[in-house]
Design an enzyme around this catalytic site. Sequence first.
Site, PDB file in Angstrom:
ATOM      1  N   ASP A  82     -19.431 -21.693  13.174  1.00 32.20           N
ATOM      2  CA  ASP A  82     -20.313 -21.172  12.175  1.00 32.20           C
ATOM      3  C   ASP A  82     -20.994 -20.257  12.887  1.00 32.20           C
ATOM      4  O   ASP A  82     -21.799 -20.531  13.860  1.00 32.20           O
ATOM      5  CB  ASP A  82     -20.958 -22.149  11.530  1.00 32.20           C
ATOM      6  N   HIS A 202     -24.374 -19.995   2.386  1.00 35.19           N
ATOM      7  CA  HIS A 202     -25.149 -20.940   3.439  1.00 35.19           C
ATOM      8  C   HIS A 202     -26.468 -21.389   3.003  1.00 35.19           C
ATOM      9  O   HIS A 202     -26.921 -20.949   1.908  1.00 35.19           O
ATOM     10  CB  HIS A 202     -25.357 -19.975   4.649  1.00 35.19           C
TER      11      HIS A 202
END
Length: 280
Positions: A82, A202
Amino acid sequence: MTLATLKQVLDPALDGGYAVGGLVCLGWEDMQAYVMAAEDIGAPVILQAGPSCRAHTPLPILGKMFRHLAEQASVPVVAHLDHGYELDECREAIDSGFTSVMFDGSRKSLSENIDLTGQVVQMAAPHGVSVEGEIGFVGYDAGENSHGTDPEEAHAFAKASGIDAMAISVGNVHLQQESATKIDRNALAEIEAGVSIPLVIHGGSGILVSDRTELAKTSKICKFNIGTELRMAFGAGLRAAVTSDPDRFDRVSILKETIDPVRQAARSVLEAFAAPDLRA
């Protein structure tokens, strides 16, 4: 159904009208808890190593941890990098056995973002590794402000970069402890109109659970990154374990007691994404 790529879990989600949880990992206990939760309900899960996780544990170790859990699991498990900010970091993740990498060029110009993300796609392809990119900038609660995704730029980015999934900024914010985010549905619809790949949100902890479910079912958002609310569950479990016996000092027995509360929190997170039970 064990180790999977991001594409392998998100493409069915796009077709089936559900989403998959990208759960932010910080240590062995939460990784175990996330896979247990996924197995509880028969849902796929994405284990994510973000910058703070990588600062604590080296990528080659994280790759082995993720793959070990995936190989023992009865549901698809993705080993995902990520917010990789450098090409070398993405390359190291691929070499370390990750099945998916996110290159974050969201602070760069459109042309540079396309170029660098495309290089990651080319790097990942021979290894069968999926790539997530980001266009627009998702800000941080009490930190950097967001820069919303321009739909035309999103269309160009998705087409030119060759990514498998695209993170967008449509009101979502990282590190929110309360569910107060309102997604800009008009901007989302404009982005969706010109792309065919799964979209990623996100800062999912800041979105109401009911909104997550509705977006999973009705939009092209197929991945929600969830970190803050799970870290809060870990923190509460850790405090309870420590204060229950002030004389206890063994870290193994203390940390073991964080697994169940995180497992329950992760199960609630994953259930909201309306994925079908893969055990059926």
